[in-house]
Structures are given as structure tokens and as C-alpha cells.
Design a protein around this motif. Structure first.
Motif, PDB file in Angstrom:
ATOM      1  N   ASP A  21       0.830  -1.399  -0.155  1.00  0.00           N
ATOM      2  CA  ASP A  21       0.095   0.054   0.112  1.00  0.00           C
ATOM      3  C   ASP A  21       0.750   1.318  -0.127  1.00  0.00           C
ATOM      4  O   ASP A  21       1.795   1.226   0.901  1.00  0.00           O
ATOM      5  CB  ASP A  21      -0.884   0.124   1.103  1.00  0.00           C
ATOM      6  CG  ASP A  21      -1.845  -0.976   0.938  1.00  0.00           C
ATOM      7  OD1 ASP A  21      -2.366  -1.505   0.219  1.00  0.00           O
ATOM      8  OD2 ASP A  21      -2.574  -1.572   2.261  1.00  0.00           O
ATOM      9  N   TYR A  22       0.478   2.230  -0.637  1.00  0.00           N
ATOM     10  CA  TYR A  22       1.496   3.539  -1.168  1.00  0.00           C
ATOM     11  C   TYR A  22       1.102   4.232   0.129  1.00  0.00           C
ATOM     12  O   TYR A  22      -0.281   4.725   0.132  1.00  0.00           O
ATOM     13  CB  TYR A  22       1.133   3.949  -2.216  1.00  0.00           C
ATOM     14  CG  TYR A  22       1.708   5.700  -2.157  1.00  0.00           C
ATOM     15  CD1 TYR A  22       3.382   5.635  -2.499  1.00  0.00           C
ATOM     16  CD2 TYR A  22       1.220   6.477  -2.143  1.00  0.00           C
ATOM     17  CE1 TYR A  22       3.810   6.927  -2.376  1.00  0.00           C
ATOM     18  CE2 TYR A  22       1.465   7.904  -2.180  1.00  0.00           C
ATOM     19  CZ  TYR A  22       2.944   8.095  -2.435  1.00  0.00           C
ATOM     20  OH  TYR A  22       3.713   9.189  -2.143  1.00  0.00           O
ATOM     21  N   LYS A  23       1.738   4.652   0.914  1.00  0.00           N
ATOM     22  CA  LYS A  23       1.725   5.855   2.076  1.00  0.00           C
ATOM     23  C   LYS A  23       2.735   6.691   2.003  1.00  0.00           C
ATOM     24  O   LYS A  23       3.928   6.302   1.950  1.00  0.00           O
ATOM     25  CB  LYS A  23       1.758   5.241   3.218  1.00  0.00           C
ATOM     26  CG  LYS A  23       0.482   4.228   3.737  1.00  0.00           C
ATOM     27  CD  LYS A  23       0.274   3.740   4.812  1.00  0.00           C
ATOM     28  CE  LYS A  23      -0.531   2.443   4.885  1.00  0.00           C
ATOM     29  NZ  LYS A  23      -0.603   1.809   6.479  1.00  0.00           N
ATOM     30  N   VAL A  47      -2.645   1.777  -4.608  1.00  0.00           N
ATOM     31  CA  VAL A  47      -3.982   2.184  -3.817  1.00  0.00           C
ATOM     32  C   VAL A  47      -5.064   1.337  -4.592  1.00  0.00           C
ATOM     33  O   VAL A  47      -5.030   1.208  -5.760  1.00  0.00           O
ATOM     34  CB  VAL A  47      -4.337   3.329  -3.208  1.00  0.00           C
ATOM     35  CG1 VAL A  47      -3.206   3.957  -2.349  1.00  0.00           C
ATOM     36  CG2 VAL A  47      -4.554   4.387  -4.540  1.00  0.00           C
TER      37      VAL A  47
END
Length: 401
Positions: A180-182, A369
Motif C-alpha cells: 500500500d502506498y503511503k 492503492v
């Protein structure tokens, strides 16, 4: 070539190849590749072979009737000092027709497209990381088995057979599932994952007229209600193990006491084998008794994914991945199943490799995402980051042999 120069050249090539990787992902997302969709699977296999061809691998197609084809590509040096496996999957969760309605597009730093994260991005990263090292003459002196499978999204029912064949004797398996991109968050590298059980409960009652002969009936739906509540009572918040019933069904018209009902269920978040066997005991308990002696139960369940355990060698490999990240100025963190149930990650094919005693590290795919939704999108800069990270790791592996 000195280490500093090698890392610089790897990064330069990763930057140069980014556009080609976006093109590959766009091409993948233009057609359907739902699990068991043979036409889409054929297109995906052919496209992967096109991009792997520069590596001069030995190709093998492993086909299962009505399921699809797994692609195995082997790079074999003359005197290999070991063997590693690189794994991603070519199938998606999207029904046939969805690709036409959700064609890929680029908006700023994001590439939208079905399956671009899960798991075509893993194909792009693994393929181009190897391509970069081959061009620089830096491939490690190990056999590299590249396995792109066709049924991961439905539990790798045939993929398991391929894993059982190629896993024994391997030194490690690297799985290119996404993260997941954060923004500004460390890149997770997974060294453990949860196991999953799937099950089914058939309930047979006695039909009767709900108005005239209600007392002669034995409601399967009532029993189903009891069993749903019993199943959810097994949830373990402390360990993060959760039981879920879906879908459920039962009965005919509302004027008839239900004579049959069905509950499908899953158990997710199983951190280790001890917990797995405890789950089995609870499920056996669920199917061992009915609330009415005239009602019959038939319960079955199977392991969808075994728990992925962190082996001692897994930690040693992670340390080298961390070293690669430091050379690139990238922050990584080890992730997986914690004893208190926090930070659980869904099961993948890494679980199967670990079940064969192979150190398995996951999360080497792209960052994005919206996975499994029509808004699935990959953060384009992450493609370069993950490609150079794995390439530098392989370079360090080669230097250590």
C-alpha cells in the motif's frame, strides 16, 4: 566494478526503463485476465515472455486444463552457487468485460488499470531488475527461476503443484506482491503472513407447511442462525484471527419451514501452525452438534493458504535487503504477523513457499492503492524504487558468493 559505481548505474538504468515498465503495465491492463479465463491468460503469458526474452531464459509452460498456464523461465549460469525463485501472478479478480470498461490511463504520478498493482506490477519489477543486471554484467552466479502463475487469486489450487515441484532445494523465494502506498512511509518487506481456511456447512432440516404443520418442521434456517453466531464467537481479537460467514442461504418460499441451508465461511489471520490446529478444533466443534437432533450437519473445510513463518535464514536475507535500501537511501521496514495480531497481511503464494521450508520474502512489487477495485492504481515512482531495490539486493547477493 566498485559498489558505489554499481549502485549508481543500477539507479540510472532503473530511471531509463521506467517508461518501458509503464508501457508494459498499460499493455497488461488493456485485456481481461480473470482467473480461469484462458484467452486472457494466454495473452498475459505471451506478453511476459516477450519482455523476458532479452534474458535468454529457458522457458517452460505448465498448463492445467480449464485453469490456464503457469510460466516458468530459468536463467542458469554454468556453475551456479545456489538457486532462488522469483514469483508473481498473472491473474486478476476482475470479470471478463471489465478491462474494456476500465481502460488504463495515467494521471500525474498514477497509472490506473485493472491488475497493475496486483500483480502485473510485480512482473514489471522482477523482469526489469534482472534485465538491468544482465546489461551491466552483474547477475549473481545463481540459478534464477522466474515463476509467473495463473491462479493465485483463487488460492493457487494448481499453483501449489508447481511450488511443490520447484521449491525443494531453493535457497530463497522472493514474491512480488504489492504494498500500500503511503506518502513518506517506509517500504514494507514481509517476512511472515497469515494463513487462511475456507469452509462449507450444509444443514438438512425437515420441511413442513409453515401455517398448518409448523411443529412438524425442523428449520434449517434456525439452525443456520445458531451456527453463524457460534462461528463468530470463535473470533480472537488478541491474535487477530477472524471467522466470517458469507455467503449464506436457506429455504424455499416463506410459507415453508426451511429444509436446507448453507453457510460458506473463512478463517483469516492465522499466524502459526499451533493457532491453525486450534482453529481446526473449533471448526470440528462447530460441525459436531446441532441444536435439534432431527437436523443433520455436514461440515467441510480446507487450507487455502498455510501460515508463512519467519525462518532464521529469512532474517539474514532481510538484512541484505536492508543493506541494499541503505545504499539507495530508501527506508524499509520488516513487516508481517506480530504475536499480538497487529499488522496482519493477507496470504499470498509466499505462504506456500514457506510451507516447503524455503525462506520467503514478500512485498517486492509496486506500491499503490485501490487493489481489487476498479480504481486500482500504481504510484509510478514506486516502480523505479522497487526495481532498483531488488536489483541492488541481487548485486549484493552476487558479491557475497
Amino acid at each position: 566494478m566498485r559498489q558505489e559505481e554499481a549502485v549508481r548505474k543500477i539507479s540510472e538504468k532503473a530511471e531509463a526503463y521506467l517508461e518501458s515498465q509503464v508501457t508494459l503495465l498499460t499493455r497488461f491492463a488493456e485485456f481481461d485476465s480473470e482467473t480461469h479465463y484462458l484467452e486472457g491468460n494466454r495473452k498475459a503469458v505471451d506478453l511476459a515472455k516477450e519482455y523476458l526474452a532479452d534474458l535468454d531464459p529457458e522457458f517452460e509452460e505448465i498448463t492445467f486444463e480449464q485453469v490456464g498456464t503457469h510460466l516458468l523461465a530459468r536463467i542458469r549460469p554454468e556453475n551456479p552457487k545456489g538457486r532462488i525463485i522469483l514469483n508473481a501472478h498473472l491473474d486478476t479478480v476482475f470479470p471478463v468485460g471489465f478491462a474494456a470498461e476500465n481502460q488504463p490511463r495515467v494521471e500525474g504520478d498514477w497509472l490506473y488499470g485493472l491488475g497493475v498493482i496486483d500483480c502485473k506490477g510485480g512482473v514489471a519489477v522482477s523482469c526489469f531488475a534482472l534485465k538491468i543486471l544482465k546489461e551491466l554484467g552483474l547477475l549473481p552466479d545463481v540459478e534464477i527461476d522466474i515463476l509467473y502463475t495463473c491462479d493465485e487469486e483463487q488460492g493457487s489450487m494448481t499453483g501449489q503443484d508447481v511450488f511443490a515441484r520447484i521449491a525443494p532445494g531453493a535457497d530463497a523465494a522472493f514474491i512480488f506482491e504489492p504494498g500500500d502506498y503511503k506518502e513518506a512511509a517506509p517500504v514494507p518487506v514481509l517476512t511472515s503472513r497469515q494463513g487462511v481456511i475456507l469452509g462449507n456447512l450444509d444443514i438438512t432440516g425437515v420441511e413442513a407447511h409453515a401455517g398448518c404443520d409448523y411443529s412438524k418442521g425442523r428449520s434449517a434456517n434456525l439452525e443456520l442462525a445458531h451456527k453463524i453466531l457460534e462461528l463468530y464467537s470463535f473470533n480472537d481479537d488478541e491474535k487477530g484471527i477472524y471467522y466470517n460467514a458469507a455467503p449464506v442461504s436457506g429455504g424455499r418460499p416463506n410459507g415453508v419451514v426451511s429444509g436446507s441451508a448453507n453457510m460458506q465461511f473463512c478463517v483469516a489471520g492465522i499466524p502459526d501452525w499451533e493457532s491453525y490446529h486450534q482453529c481446526e478444533e473449533k471448526l470440528d466443534q462447530l460441525g459436531s452438534h446441532s441444536n435439534n437432533p432431527d437436523i443433520q450437519l455436514e461440515l467441510s473445510y480446507r487450507m487455502l493458504f498455510p501460515p508463512q513463518l519467519r525462518l532464521e535464514k529469512t532474517g539474514e536475507i532481510y538484512d541484505m535487503v536492508e543493506q541494499a535500501a541503505e545504499l539507495l537511501g530508501v527506508q524499509v521496514e520488516e513487516a508481517g504477523v506480530n504475536p499480538n495480531g497487529e499488522d496482519l497481511f493477507a496470504a499470498t503464494d509466499a505462504n506456500y513457499f514457506a510451507s516447503h521450508g524455503i525462506p520467503a520474502l514478500d512485498g517486492f512489487g509496486v506500491m499503490g492503492v485501490g487493489m481489487h477495485t476498479t480504481e486500482e492504481r500504481v504510484h509510478i515512482p514506486s516502480i523505479k524504487t522497487k526495481t532498483e531495490l531488488f536489483a541492488v539486493y541481487l548485486y549484493l547477493l552476487g558479491q557475497s558468493l
